[in-house]
Enzyme design. Structure first.
Site, PDB file in Angstrom:
ATOM      1  N   SER A  80      93.640  66.046 -23.341  1.00 46.43           N
ATOM      2  CA  SER A  80      93.388  64.755 -22.699  1.00 46.43           C
ATOM      3  C   SER A  80      93.544  63.595 -23.671  1.00 46.43           C
ATOM      4  CB  SER A  80      91.950  64.708 -22.191  1.00 46.43           C
ATOM      5  OG  SER A  80      91.716  65.679 -21.222  1.00 46.43           O
TER       6      SER A  80
ATOM      7  N   ASN B  74      93.689  58.384 -19.613  1.00 49.23           N
ATOM      8  CA  ASN B  74      92.345  58.406 -20.200  1.00 49.23           C
ATOM      9  C   ASN B  74      92.043  57.202 -21.082  1.00 49.23           C
ATOM     10  OD1 ASN B  74      91.231  60.717 -19.011  1.00 49.23           O
ATOM     11  ND2 ASN B  74      92.522  61.998 -20.318  1.00 49.23           N
TER      12      ASN B  74
ATOM     13  N   GLU C 140     101.302  63.651 -17.014  1.00 50.53           N
ATOM     14  CA  GLU C 140     101.726  62.806 -18.133  1.00 50.53           C
ATOM     15  C   GLU C 140     102.530  63.659 -19.109  1.00 50.53           C
ATOM     16  OE1 GLU C 140      99.045  59.299 -19.826  1.00 50.53           O
ATOM     17  OE2 GLU C 140      97.789  60.997 -19.294  1.00 50.53           O
TER      18      GLU C 140
ATOM     19  N   HIS D  80     100.193  66.887 -19.669  1.00 48.57           N
ATOM     20  CA  HIS D  80      98.826  66.543 -19.247  1.00 48.57           C
ATOM     21  C   HIS D  80      98.687  66.490 -17.726  1.00 48.57           C
ATOM     22  CE1 HIS D  80      95.307  63.464 -19.297  1.00 48.57           C
ATOM     23  NE2 HIS D  80      94.857  64.696 -19.269  1.00 48.57           N
TER      24      HIS D  80
HETATM   25  C1  LIG Z   1      90.107  63.962 -17.826  1.00 44.56           C
HETATM   26  C2  LIG Z   1      91.582  64.000 -17.833  1.00 44.56           C
HETATM   27  O1  LIG Z   1      92.183  64.372 -18.869  1.00 44.56           O
HETATM   28  C3  LIG Z   1      92.447  63.518 -16.721  1.00 44.56           C
HETATM   29  C4  LIG Z   1      91.894  63.668 -15.348  1.00 44.56           C
HETATM   30  O2  LIG Z   1      92.127  64.638 -14.695  1.00 44.56           O
HETATM   31  S1  LIG Z   1      90.921  62.425 -14.832  1.00 44.56           S
HETATM   32  C5  LIG Z   1      90.402  62.919 -13.229  1.00 44.56           C
HETATM   33  C6  LIG Z   1      91.451  62.610 -12.200  1.00 44.56           C
HETATM   34  N1  LIG Z   1      90.963  62.988 -10.913  1.00 44.56           N
HETATM   35  C7  LIG Z   1      90.345  62.141 -10.085  1.00 44.56           C
HETATM   36  O3  LIG Z   1      90.199  60.963 -10.380  1.00 44.56           O
HETATM   37  C8  LIG Z   1      89.835  62.748  -8.825  1.00 44.56           C
HETATM   38  C9  LIG Z   1      89.107  61.746  -7.967  1.00 44.56           C
HETATM   39  N2  LIG Z   1      88.661  62.389  -6.743  1.00 44.56           N
HETATM   40  C10 LIG Z   1      89.502  62.621  -5.699  1.00 44.56           C
HETATM   41  O4  LIG Z   1      90.667  62.254  -5.725  1.00 44.56           O
HETATM   42  C11 LIG Z   1      88.899  63.315  -4.502  1.00 44.56           C
HETATM   43  O5  LIG Z   1      87.510  63.138  -4.515  1.00 44.56           O
HETATM   44  C12 LIG Z   1      89.253  64.855  -4.449  1.00 44.56           C
HETATM   45  C13 LIG Z   1      90.745  65.032  -4.243  1.00 44.56           C
HETATM   46  C14 LIG Z   1      88.826  65.584  -5.717  1.00 44.56           C
HETATM   47  C15 LIG Z   1      88.496  65.499  -3.298  1.00 44.56           C
HETATM   48  O6  LIG Z   1      88.771  64.795  -2.150  1.00 44.56           O
HETATM   49  P1  LIG Z   1      87.810  64.818  -0.857  1.00 44.56           P
HETATM   50  O7  LIG Z   1      88.521  64.098   0.209  1.00 44.56           O
HETATM   51  O8  LIG Z   1      86.455  64.384  -1.259  1.00 44.56           O
HETATM   52  O9  LIG Z   1      87.600  66.339  -0.585  1.00 44.56           O
HETATM   53  P2  LIG Z   1      88.397  67.337   0.287  1.00 44.56           P
HETATM   54  O10 LIG Z   1      88.588  66.830   1.673  1.00 44.56           O
HETATM   55  O11 LIG Z   1      87.650  68.616   0.086  1.00 44.56           O
HETATM   56  O12 LIG Z   1      89.804  67.454  -0.461  1.00 44.56           O
HETATM   57  C16 LIG Z   1      90.940  66.639  -0.188  1.00 44.56           C
HETATM   58  C17 LIG Z   1      92.157  67.520  -0.156  1.00 44.56           C
HETATM   59  O13 LIG Z   1      92.339  68.168  -1.420  1.00 44.56           O
HETATM   60  C18 LIG Z   1      92.313  69.594  -1.261  1.00 44.56           C
HETATM   61  N3  LIG Z   1      91.659  70.157  -2.439  1.00 44.56           N
HETATM   62  C19 LIG Z   1      90.585  69.668  -3.099  1.00 44.56           C
HETATM   63  N4  LIG Z   1      90.349  70.397  -4.188  1.00 44.56           N
HETATM   64  C20 LIG Z   1      91.286  71.365  -4.225  1.00 44.56           C
HETATM   65  C21 LIG Z   1      91.586  72.415  -5.119  1.00 44.56           C
HETATM   66  N5  LIG Z   1      90.873  72.625  -6.224  1.00 44.56           N
HETATM   67  N6  LIG Z   1      92.636  73.231  -4.836  1.00 44.56           N
HETATM   68  C22 LIG Z   1      93.382  73.046  -3.738  1.00 44.56           C
HETATM   69  N7  LIG Z   1      93.169  72.035  -2.873  1.00 44.56           N
HETATM   70  C23 LIG Z   1      92.127  71.217  -3.108  1.00 44.56           C
HETATM   71  C24 LIG Z   1      91.574  69.815   0.026  1.00 44.56           C
HETATM   72  O14 LIG Z   1      91.940  71.046   0.604  1.00 44.56           O
HETATM   73  C25 LIG Z   1      92.027  68.640   0.857  1.00 44.56           C
HETATM   74  O15 LIG Z   1      93.308  68.899   1.405  1.00 44.56           O
HETATM   75  P3  LIG Z   1      93.860  68.150   2.743  1.00 44.56           P
HETATM   76  O16 LIG Z   1      94.168  66.752   2.335  1.00 44.56           O
HETATM   77  O17 LIG Z   1      95.060  68.938   3.091  1.00 44.56           O
HETATM   78  O18 LIG Z   1      92.763  68.230   3.745  1.00 44.56           O
HETATM   79  N1  LIG Z   2      88.409  68.493 -17.064  1.00 47.11           N
HETATM   80  C1  LIG Z   2      89.376  67.661 -16.770  1.00 47.11           C
HETATM   81  O1  LIG Z   2      89.253  66.879 -15.815  1.00 47.11           O
HETATM   82  C2  LIG Z   2      90.633  67.655 -17.565  1.00 47.11           C
HETATM   83  C3  LIG Z   2      90.716  68.327 -18.767  1.00 47.11           C
HETATM   84  N2  LIG Z   2      91.893  68.314 -19.469  1.00 47.11           N
HETATM   85  C4  LIG Z   2      92.005  69.022 -20.730  1.00 47.11           C
HETATM   86  O2  LIG Z   2      92.245  70.391 -20.443  1.00 47.11           O
HETATM   87  C5  LIG Z   2      91.654  71.210 -21.465  1.00 47.11           C
HETATM   88  C6  LIG Z   2      90.690  72.183 -20.807  1.00 47.11           C
HETATM   89  O3  LIG Z   2      89.693  71.457 -20.119  1.00 47.11           O
HETATM   90  P1  LIG Z   2      88.792  72.132 -18.983  1.00 47.11           P
HETATM   91  O4  LIG Z   2      89.585  73.150 -18.266  1.00 47.11           O
HETATM   92  O5  LIG Z   2      88.160  71.036 -18.249  1.00 47.11           O
HETATM   93  O6  LIG Z   2      87.684  72.832 -19.886  1.00 47.11           O
HETATM   94  P2  LIG Z   2      86.757  74.080 -19.529  1.00 47.11           P
HETATM   95  O7  LIG Z   2      85.579  73.952 -20.409  1.00 47.11           O
HETATM   96  O8  LIG Z   2      86.576  74.165 -18.052  1.00 47.11           O
HETATM   97  O9  LIG Z   2      87.670  75.328 -19.949  1.00 47.11           O
HETATM   98  C7  LIG Z   2      88.081  75.602 -21.239  1.00 47.11           C
HETATM   99  C8  LIG Z   2      88.296  77.097 -21.321  1.00 47.11           C
HETATM  100  O10 LIG Z   2      88.929  77.403 -22.555  1.00 47.11           O
HETATM  101  C9  LIG Z   2      88.273  78.554 -23.074  1.00 47.11           C
HETATM  102  N3  LIG Z   2      88.506  78.668 -24.497  1.00 47.11           N
HETATM  103  C10 LIG Z   2      87.812  78.136 -25.535  1.00 47.11           C
HETATM  104  N4  LIG Z   2      88.354  78.520 -26.699  1.00 47.11           N
HETATM  105  C11 LIG Z   2      89.416  79.319 -26.398  1.00 47.11           C
HETATM  106  C12 LIG Z   2      90.342  80.054 -27.176  1.00 47.11           C
HETATM  107  N5  LIG Z   2      90.303  80.037 -28.502  1.00 47.11           N
HETATM  108  N6  LIG Z   2      91.295  80.781 -26.534  1.00 47.11           N
HETATM  109  C13 LIG Z   2      91.347  80.823 -25.180  1.00 47.11           C
HETATM  110  N7  LIG Z   2      90.474  80.152 -24.396  1.00 47.11           N
HETATM  111  C14 LIG Z   2      89.528  79.420 -25.000  1.00 47.11           C
HETATM  112  C15 LIG Z   2      86.823  78.337 -22.713  1.00 47.11           C
HETATM  113  O11 LIG Z   2      86.084  79.520 -22.850  1.00 47.11           O
HETATM  114  P3  LIG Z   2      84.466  79.410 -23.105  1.00 47.11           P
HETATM  115  O12 LIG Z   2      83.921  78.746 -21.879  1.00 47.11           O
HETATM  116  O13 LIG Z   2      84.086  80.838 -23.231  1.00 47.11           O
HETATM  117  O14 LIG Z   2      84.292  78.592 -24.337  1.00 47.11           O
HETATM  118  C16 LIG Z   2      86.973  77.891 -21.267  1.00 47.11           C
HETATM  119  O15 LIG Z   2      87.099  78.992 -20.392  1.00 47.11           O
HETATM  120  C17 LIG Z   2      91.003  70.251 -22.452  1.00 47.11           C
HETATM  121  O16 LIG Z   2      91.919  69.986 -23.470  1.00 47.11           O
HETATM  122  C18 LIG Z   2      90.756  69.008 -21.597  1.00 47.11           C
HETATM  123  O17 LIG Z   2      90.678  67.837 -22.340  1.00 47.11           O
HETATM  124  C19 LIG Z   2      93.015  67.676 -19.006  1.00 47.11           C
HETATM  125  C20 LIG Z   2      92.995  67.030 -17.796  1.00 47.11           C
HETATM  126  C21 LIG Z   2      91.781  66.931 -16.998  1.00 47.11           C
END
Ligand SMILES: CC(=O)CC(=O)SCCNC(=O)CCNC(=O)[C@H](O)C(C)(C)COP(=O)(O)OP(=O)(O)OC[C@H]1O[C@@H](n2cnc3c(N)ncnc32)[C@H](O)[C@@H]1OP(=O)(O)O
Ligand SMILES: NC(=O)C1=CN([C@@H]2O[C@H](COP(=O)(O)OP(=O)(O)OC[C@H]3O[C@@H](n4cnc5c(N)ncnc54)[C@H](OP(=O)(O)O)[C@@H]3O)[C@@H](O)[C@H]2O)C=CC1
Length: 291
Positions: free
Chosen positions: A119, A190, A152, A140
């Protein structure tokens, strides 16, 4: 390069989503983790999410079973060395990611492309510790992977054009949309999203609003699908804190300092949905705010 097989490292929330979408798109997927439990849980979750897509008529039951059959799991990281494309999706910690690439390297085919779903961490730095910085990229995905359209693509300083073009083709095959980002801390999504989440935690910390009022305000006042604290719990508070630390260290600007309350939640092991407690407590029927 024609990518047919994909290795996914880390079977957490991102790893299982990535395995899911690649299998549905017709790639052979091999997923690894350090724990068998994590692999079993990931396979169960992929099945549940595919079922959901079947029930909403997004895919047929036959396609679901074909996709499930394309995914294999292993605890042995070296087995991923024979895949065409490796996607590392382990914990957001640079030492963990570097150690994985170091352990995998002796087992890799020469042409395998290495990527990280990080991320925030420098792609150039991760790449420089491998034998193939020209075939290394940031790849990403967004959470939840089966739903979010964006991927990304982040080129390190040494990434070659052929690798970038190959990944563009893979994103197209997944039916997703690529956005290119330069290799600076936390890239695009992010860099913008995480300071907003961190600011929401400061808003809570300073008593400007409660968990509920902050989330309601952003949902109803800014049309966000989830409030920022709900979203932080969804992403994982450990991941949010790790990203803020990369921004703070990498850009050396105090505007990115992580909120002490975010640090406290992580220290408590309250990491959000994945540990059933964060800004909300998920152990009951409905989520209850913890402040
Ligand atoms: C941290 C990082 O590095 C980067 C990141 O990822 S940052 C995070 C980015 N993500 C976001 O910002 C998510 C924000 N949230 C959302 O967009 C919505 O709340 C959400 C899509 C997660 C859920 O939406 P919702 O309307 O509340 O729930 P829900 O109706 O259950 O789901 C919407 C749709 O997604 C599907 N869905 C949700 N989760 C799913 C999953 N894990 N797998 C498959 N389908 C899924 C549902 O089946 C539903 O499909 P339809 O449109 O066909 O009905
Ligand atoms: N969460 C998010 O919304 C997003 C996350 N990311 C990125 O994706 C990556 C994973 O995040 P996320 O899935 O949320 O994290 P989680 O904590 O859900 O999963 C990480 C997994 O990696 C495992 N792990 C740790 N060390 C090792 C290793 N040496 N070899 C193999 N597996 C290992 C962990 O095991 P254990 O639990 O046993 O430690 C765990 O099962 C991160 O880099 C995160 O920044 C990117 C986009 C969105």
């Amino acid at each position: 390069m024609d990518i047919k097989s994909v290795g996914v490292i880390g079977a957490g929330q991102m790893g299982n989503g990535i395995a899911h979408v690649f299998a549905v798109a017709g790639f052979d997927v091999m997923m690894t983790d350090i724990s068998q439990d994590a692999l079993d849980q990931a396979m169960a979750l992929i099945r549940r999410n595919l079922e959901r897509q079947v029930s909403r008529e997004k895919i047929s039951r036959e396609d679901m079973e074909t996709a499930m059959a394309r995914i294999t799991t292993t605890l042995k990281l070296p087995e991923l060395g024979q895949t065409d494309l490796v996607i590392e999706a382990a914990t957001e910690r640079e030492t963990v990611k570097s150690a994985i690439f170091e352990d995998l390297q002796p087992h890799l085919k020469p042409e395998t492309i290495l990527t990280s779903n990080t991320s925030s961490i420098s792609i150039t730095r991760l790449a420089s510790r491998t034998d193939r910085p020209e075939r290394f990229m940031g790849f990403h995905f967004m959470n939840p992977v089966p739903v979010m359209q964006l991927v990304e693509l982040i080129r390190g300083i040494a990434t070659d054009e052929a690798t970038y073009k190959t990944l563009l083709g893979v994103v197209e095959k997944l039916g997703k949309t690529a956005a290119s980002a330069e290799d600076f801390p936390a890239f695009i999504v992010n860099r913008i999203l995480m300071p907003m989440i961190n600011e929401a935690v400061y808003t809570l910390y300073e008593g400007v609003g409660s968990v509920r009022s902050i989330d309601e305000s952003m949902k109803l006042g800014a049309n966000h699908p989830m409030g920022p604290l709900e979203l932080a719990d969804f992403i994982g508070l450990d991941t949010c804190l790790a990203i803020m630390n990369v921004l703070h260290d990498g850009l050396a600007d105090t505007k990115y300092r992580p909120c002490p309350l975010l640090t406290k939640y992580v220290e408590a092991g309250w990491l959000g949905r994945k540990t059933q407690r964060g800004f909300y407590d998920y152990r009951g029927e409905v989520p209850v705010p913890t402040r």
